[in-house]
Design an enzyme around this catalytic site. Sequence first.
Site, short mmCIF file in Angstrom:
data_model
loop_
_atom_site.label_atom_id
_atom_site.label_comp_id
_atom_site.label_asym_id
_atom_site.label_seq_id
_atom_site.Cartn_x
_atom_site.Cartn_y
_atom_site.Cartn_z
N HIS A 103 20.76 -27.74 -25.43
CA HIS A 103 21.91 -27.05 -24.83
C HIS A 103 21.54 -25.58 -24.65
O HIS A 103 20.94 -24.98 -25.55
CB HIS A 103 23.15 -27.20 -25.72
CG HIS A 103 24.40 -26.71 -25.06
ND1 HIS A 103 24.70 -25.36 -24.98
CD2 HIS A 103 25.41 -27.36 -24.42
CE1 HIS A 103 25.85 -25.23 -24.33
NE2 HIS A 103 26.29 -26.43 -23.98
N GLU A 160 23.16 -22.85 -24.88
CA GLU A 160 23.65 -21.92 -25.92
C GLU A 160 22.76 -22.00 -27.16
O GLU A 160 22.46 -20.98 -27.80
CB GLU A 160 25.10 -22.24 -26.30
CG GLU A 160 25.64 -21.23 -27.29
CD GLU A 160 27.02 -21.59 -27.85
OE1 GLU A 160 27.79 -22.28 -27.17
OE2 GLU A 160 27.31 -21.15 -28.98
N CYS A 207 29.40 -15.19 -23.15
CA CYS A 207 30.70 -15.03 -23.80
C CYS A 207 30.56 -14.10 -25.01
O CYS A 207 29.64 -14.28 -25.82
CB CYS A 207 31.25 -16.38 -24.25
SG CYS A 207 32.81 -16.18 -25.12
O1 0CJ Z 1 28.89 -22.14 -24.44
C1 0CJ Z 1 29.86 -21.54 -24.07
C2 0CJ Z 1 29.87 -20.11 -24.21
C3 0CJ Z 1 31.03 -22.25 -23.46
C4 0CJ Z 1 31.17 -22.01 -22.01
C5 0CJ Z 1 32.30 -22.76 -21.38
O2 0CJ Z 1 32.16 -24.13 -21.36
P1 0CJ Z 1 30.97 -24.95 -20.70
O3 0CJ Z 1 31.50 -26.27 -20.35
O4 0CJ Z 1 30.36 -24.16 -19.60
O5 0CJ Z 1 29.90 -24.99 -21.84
P2 0CJ Z 1 29.64 -25.97 -23.07
O6 0CJ Z 1 28.65 -27.01 -22.56
O7 0CJ Z 1 28.99 -25.10 -24.09
O8 0CJ Z 1 30.90 -26.55 -23.53
FE1 F3S Z 2 34.96 -20.13 -23.95
FE2 F3S Z 2 33.49 -18.39 -25.18
FE3 F3S Z 2 34.49 -20.43 -26.45
S1 F3S Z 2 33.15 -19.18 -23.16
S2 F3S Z 2 34.57 -22.06 -24.95
S3 F3S Z 2 35.63 -18.74 -25.55
S4 F3S Z 2 32.52 -19.46 -26.80
#
Ligand code: 0CJ
Ligand code: F3S
Length: 322
Positions: free
Chosen positions: A129, A131, A101
């Site tokens: 996690h 990220e 993202c």
């Molecule tokens: O970490 C992200 C860039 C969010 C991606 C969209 O949500 P998801 O459920 O794949 O990831 P999270 O576990 O970080 O909420």
């Molecule tokens: Fe979605 Fe990016 Fe936020 S994938 S949840 S806009 S960091």
Amino acid sequence: MNPNIEEVLLAEPRGFCAGVDRAIEIVERALAKFGAPIYVRHEIVHNTYVVNELKAKGAIFIEELSDVPPGATLVFSAHGVSKAVEQEARDRGFEIFDATCPLVTKVHVEVAKLAKEGYEFIMIGHKGHPEVEGTMGQLSSGIHLVEDVADVATVSPLQTEKLAVVTQTTLSVDDAAEIAAAVRARFPRVREPKQQDICYATQNRQDAVKIMSPQVDLVIVVGSPTSSNSNRLRELAQRLGTESYMVDSADELKAEWFEGKGRVGLTAGASAPEVLVREVIDRVRAFGAVSVRKMDGIEETIKFPLPKGLKLDDIPPPGHIS
Ligand code: 0CJ
Ligand code: F3S
């Protein structure tokens, strides 16, 4: 049948964010352009339905780059990767498309920039996690993870003159603020982003749950167990005093949750497709709900561009998940 359920309230906004839309589209377009298989490092987003749909179209999800054959096309997931993973993928010669993202990439860029100026970092996030691994892995050292207020007391940077806070994008806004305050109390000179690094989608979905929760007797969140932002929505509703459950699909709903509940709130994490929300609505109607009402909320118009090499194909891939 449950004669008590009067109404289902739909949180606004809910479901897919711009980063998830883009990440899925990258895999779909790569499949359309290069054909199957397309390798994806980690689940493209943390959603079982999305991953299964893409698997059916020819995507192969892996964790280790050693499981990707030479010459393959590889997509990095929306959560981002460390410098080491990026380098290994290059060294192995894959055709790479980065579905990180742009709001995560922004954090990576900030970390790299401040590190050059001599900063050390305190990262607020959840250990393990992807990220967090990706962001911490932008540097080989000098970035320290704190998961809660208690961790702030024990974190030990080498110096405190040049210290900056970074956060995972999908945290509880309130928890992150509390942890950041503890960091500030211990390190008053710490440099902080204006709004932490929590993204607009996380903020907006949590704000919507804050408005919805007091108006309902039960909150259902559509999301997968691995999804940080979806878990935060369920936890938030529960903290606000409303019974709350997270489901990966409609068949996980249990009739007894709805007993004695008049109004049911429904939302979805940023990685959960609307088709699953519709299936949940159908199931709740079968339980006895009579009407469905969309709440008022912020309209999200943000859209992120696709990476070079995929955006010239103006033909949308067939059957885009939504
Ligand atoms: O970490 C992200 C860039 C969010 C991606 C969209 O949500 P998801 O459920 O794949 O990831 P999270 O576990 O970080 O909420
Ligand atoms: Fe979605 Fe990016 Fe936020 S994938 S949840 S806009 S960091």
